[in-house]
Design a protein around this motif. Structure first.
Motif, PDB file in Angstrom:
ATOM      1  N   VAL A 173       0.850  -1.189   0.000  1.00  0.00           N
ATOM      2  CA  VAL A 173       0.000   0.000   0.000  1.00  0.00           C
ATOM      3  C   VAL A 173       0.887   1.241   0.000  1.00  0.00           C
ATOM      4  O   VAL A 173       1.814   1.355   0.799  1.00  0.00           O
ATOM      5  CB  VAL A 173      -0.924   0.014   1.238  1.00  0.00           C
ATOM      6  CG1 VAL A 173      -1.789   1.264   1.249  1.00  0.00           C
ATOM      7  CG2 VAL A 173      -1.778  -1.243   1.286  1.00  0.00           C
ATOM      8  N   ARG A 174       0.599   2.145  -0.909  1.00  0.00           N
ATOM      9  CA  ARG A 174       1.290   3.428  -0.976  1.00  0.00           C
ATOM     10  C   ARG A 174       0.222   4.513  -1.004  1.00  0.00           C
ATOM     11  O   ARG A 174      -0.693   4.464  -1.832  1.00  0.00           O
ATOM     12  CB  ARG A 174       2.155   3.528  -2.229  1.00  0.00           C
ATOM     13  CG  ARG A 174       3.148   2.393  -2.417  1.00  0.00           C
ATOM     14  CD  ARG A 174       4.230   2.389  -1.362  1.00  0.00           C
ATOM     15  NE  ARG A 174       5.132   1.256  -1.520  1.00  0.00           N
ATOM     16  CZ  ARG A 174       5.109   0.160  -0.756  1.00  0.00           C
ATOM     17  NH1 ARG A 174       4.234   0.056   0.215  1.00  0.00           N
ATOM     18  NH2 ARG A 174       5.959  -0.806  -0.942  1.00  0.00           N
ATOM     19  N   VAL A 175       0.333   5.513  -0.133  1.00  0.00           N
ATOM     20  CA  VAL A 175      -0.640   6.603  -0.068  1.00  0.00           C
ATOM     21  C   VAL A 175       0.067   7.890  -0.474  1.00  0.00           C
ATOM     22  O   VAL A 175       1.125   8.220   0.062  1.00  0.00           O
ATOM     23  CB  VAL A 175      -1.219   6.738   1.359  1.00  0.00           C
ATOM     24  CG1 VAL A 175      -2.238   7.859   1.419  1.00  0.00           C
ATOM     25  CG2 VAL A 175      -1.836   5.413   1.820  1.00  0.00           C
ATOM     26  N   PHE A 176      -0.553   8.598  -1.438  1.00  0.00           N
ATOM     27  CA  PHE A 176       0.040   9.823  -1.955  1.00  0.00           C
ATOM     28  C   PHE A 176      -0.859  11.015  -1.679  1.00  0.00           C
ATOM     29  O   PHE A 176      -2.082  10.909  -1.706  1.00  0.00           O
ATOM     30  CB  PHE A 176       0.262   9.714  -3.472  1.00  0.00           C
ATOM     31  CG  PHE A 176       1.326   8.729  -3.847  1.00  0.00           C
ATOM     32  CD1 PHE A 176       2.628   9.151  -4.025  1.00  0.00           C
ATOM     33  CD2 PHE A 176       1.026   7.384  -4.015  1.00  0.00           C
ATOM     34  CE1 PHE A 176       3.621   8.247  -4.361  1.00  0.00           C
ATOM     35  CE2 PHE A 176       2.009   6.477  -4.357  1.00  0.00           C
ATOM     36  CZ  PHE A 176       3.310   6.906  -4.532  1.00  0.00           C
ATOM     37  N   ASP A 177      -0.243  12.161  -1.434  1.00  0.00           N
ATOM     38  CA  ASP A 177      -0.959  13.423  -1.318  1.00  0.00           C
ATOM     39  C   ASP A 177      -1.232  13.887  -2.750  1.00  0.00           C
ATOM     40  O   ASP A 177      -0.307  14.122  -3.521  1.00  0.00           O
ATOM     41  CB  ASP A 177      -0.094  14.444  -0.568  1.00  0.00           C
ATOM     42  CG  ASP A 177      -0.785  15.783  -0.377  1.00  0.00           C
ATOM     43  OD1 ASP A 177      -1.565  16.198  -1.257  1.00  0.00           O
ATOM     44  OD2 ASP A 177      -0.533  16.419   0.659  1.00  0.00           O
ATOM     45  N   ASP A 178      -2.503  14.007  -3.109  1.00  0.00           N
ATOM     46  CA  ASP A 178      -2.832  14.345  -4.493  1.00  0.00           C
ATOM     47  C   ASP A 178      -2.468  15.785  -4.858  1.00  0.00           C
ATOM     48  O   ASP A 178      -2.355  16.124  -6.030  1.00  0.00           O
ATOM     49  CB  ASP A 178      -4.303  14.070  -4.791  1.00  0.00           C
ATOM     50  CG  ASP A 178      -5.260  14.934  -3.993  1.00  0.00           C
ATOM     51  OD1 ASP A 178      -4.874  15.445  -2.934  1.00  0.00           O
ATOM     52  OD2 ASP A 178      -6.409  15.083  -4.444  1.00  0.00           O
ATOM     53  N   ARG A 179      -2.260  16.636  -3.871  1.00  0.00           N
ATOM     54  CA  ARG A 179      -1.867  18.024  -4.167  1.00  0.00           C
ATOM     55  C   ARG A 179      -0.384  18.138  -4.476  1.00  0.00           C
ATOM     56  O   ARG A 179       0.009  18.896  -5.343  1.00  0.00           O
ATOM     57  CB  ARG A 179      -2.223  18.944  -2.999  1.00  0.00           C
ATOM     58  CG  ARG A 179      -3.739  19.121  -2.830  1.00  0.00           C
ATOM     59  CD  ARG A 179      -4.070  19.898  -1.582  1.00  0.00           C
ATOM     60  NE  ARG A 179      -3.797  19.001  -0.440  1.00  0.00           N
ATOM     61  CZ  ARG A 179      -3.310  19.374   0.734  1.00  0.00           C
ATOM     62  NH1 ARG A 179      -3.059  20.622   0.968  1.00  0.00           N
ATOM     63  NH2 ARG A 179      -3.119  18.485   1.682  1.00  0.00           N
ATOM     64  N   VAL A 233       2.947   9.793   1.342  1.00  0.00           N
ATOM     65  CA  VAL A 233       2.805  10.129   2.761  1.00  0.00           C
ATOM     66  C   VAL A 233       2.773   8.893   3.652  1.00  0.00           C
ATOM     67  O   VAL A 233       2.932   9.008   4.866  1.00  0.00           O
ATOM     68  CB  VAL A 233       1.558  10.997   3.015  1.00  0.00           C
ATOM     69  CG1 VAL A 233       1.705  12.345   2.330  1.00  0.00           C
ATOM     70  CG2 VAL A 233       0.294  10.308   2.555  1.00  0.00           C
ATOM     71  N   ALA A 234       2.594   7.726   3.064  1.00  0.00           N
ATOM     72  CA  ALA A 234       2.603   6.488   3.845  1.00  0.00           C
ATOM     73  C   ALA A 234       2.902   5.323   2.920  1.00  0.00           C
ATOM     74  O   ALA A 234       2.544   5.341   1.741  1.00  0.00           O
ATOM     75  CB  ALA A 234       1.269   6.272   4.549  1.00  0.00           C
ATOM     76  N   ALA A 235       3.554   4.317   3.481  1.00  0.00           N
ATOM     77  CA  ALA A 235       3.838   3.091   2.740  1.00  0.00           C
ATOM     78  C   ALA A 235       3.884   1.942   3.747  1.00  0.00           C
ATOM     79  O   ALA A 235       4.542   2.047   4.780  1.00  0.00           O
ATOM     80  CB  ALA A 235       5.160   3.200   2.004  1.00  0.00           C
ATOM     81  N   PHE A 236       3.143   0.895   3.454  1.00  0.00           N
ATOM     82  CA  PHE A 236       3.137  -0.265   4.347  1.00  0.00           C
ATOM     83  C   PHE A 236       2.613  -1.478   3.602  1.00  0.00           C
ATOM     84  O   PHE A 236       2.075  -1.373   2.497  1.00  0.00           O
ATOM     85  CB  PHE A 236       2.288   0.004   5.595  1.00  0.00           C
ATOM     86  CG  PHE A 236       0.860   0.401   5.300  1.00  0.00           C
ATOM     87  CD1 PHE A 236      -0.123  -0.563   5.166  1.00  0.00           C
ATOM     88  CD2 PHE A 236       0.516   1.731   5.165  1.00  0.00           C
ATOM     89  CE1 PHE A 236      -1.431  -0.198   4.888  1.00  0.00           C
ATOM     90  CE2 PHE A 236      -0.787   2.106   4.905  1.00  0.00           C
ATOM     91  CZ  PHE A 236      -1.769   1.134   4.758  1.00  0.00           C
ATOM     92  N   ASP A 237       2.803  -2.638   4.201  1.00  0.00           N
ATOM     93  CA  ASP A 237       2.297  -3.894   3.658  1.00  0.00           C
ATOM     94  C   ASP A 237       1.119  -4.348   4.498  1.00  0.00           C
ATOM     95  O   ASP A 237       1.104  -4.175   5.715  1.00  0.00           O
ATOM     96  CB  ASP A 237       3.374  -4.984   3.700  1.00  0.00           C
ATOM     97  CG  ASP A 237       4.590  -4.617   2.861  1.00  0.00           C
ATOM     98  OD1 ASP A 237       4.411  -3.967   1.821  1.00  0.00           O
ATOM     99  OD2 ASP A 237       5.706  -4.985   3.256  1.00  0.00           O
ATOM    100  N   ALA A 238       0.132  -4.934   3.853  1.00  0.00           N
ATOM    101  CA  ALA A 238      -1.012  -5.526   4.534  1.00  0.00           C
ATOM    102  C   ALA A 238      -1.055  -6.997   4.120  1.00  0.00           C
ATOM    103  O   ALA A 238      -0.851  -7.322   2.952  1.00  0.00           O
ATOM    104  CB  ALA A 238      -2.302  -4.831   4.143  1.00  0.00           C
ATOM    105  N   VAL A 239      -1.295  -7.870   5.087  1.00  0.00           N
ATOM    106  CA  VAL A 239      -1.280  -9.305   4.828  1.00  0.00           C
ATOM    107  C   VAL A 239      -2.571  -9.930   5.324  1.00  0.00           C
ATOM    108  O   VAL A 239      -3.091  -9.549   6.372  1.00  0.00           O
ATOM    109  CB  VAL A 239      -0.072  -9.970   5.535  1.00  0.00           C
ATOM    110  CG1 VAL A 239      -0.083 -11.475   5.329  1.00  0.00           C
ATOM    111  CG2 VAL A 239       1.229  -9.381   5.023  1.00  0.00           C
ATOM    112  N   GLY A 240      -3.064 -10.890   4.564  1.00  0.00           N
ATOM    113  CA  GLY A 240      -4.239 -11.642   4.976  1.00  0.00           C
ATOM    114  C   GLY A 240      -4.000 -13.124   4.767  1.00  0.00           C
ATOM    115  O   GLY A 240      -3.454 -13.531   3.743  1.00  0.00           O
TER     116      GLY A 240
END
Length: 70
Positions: free
Chosen positions: A8-14, A19-26
């Motif tokens: 998962v990578r989260v970007f500021d659209d402006r 702004v964040a990067a992490f892994d999610a596991v299931g």
């Protein structure tokens, strides 16, 4: 048994800055008659995929990602 990992990578659209990067596991174990081949309903077997171990693991991974965002 199913296991899914999501990067998962989260970007500021402006600004375009990450702004964040992490892994999610299931992970999920279940006995199922489904092969899970109908990924995301492409083959019209969406309900079968959702009830498969891989489909359940995907649900767990997405829930993990949402929890990490908060």
């Amino acid at each position: 048994t199913g296991m899914v990992a999501i990067d998962v990578r989260v970007f500021d659209d402006r600004t375009g800055r990450m702004v964040a990067a992490f892994d999610a596991v299931g992970k999920f174990s279940a006995v199922s008659n489904s092969s899970g081949i109908g990924l995301f309903g492409i083959s019209g077997r969406e309900a079968e995929f959702q009830s498969s171990a891989l489909g359940q693991a995907l649900r767990v991974a997405v829930n993990d990602a949402v929890k990490q965002l908060h």
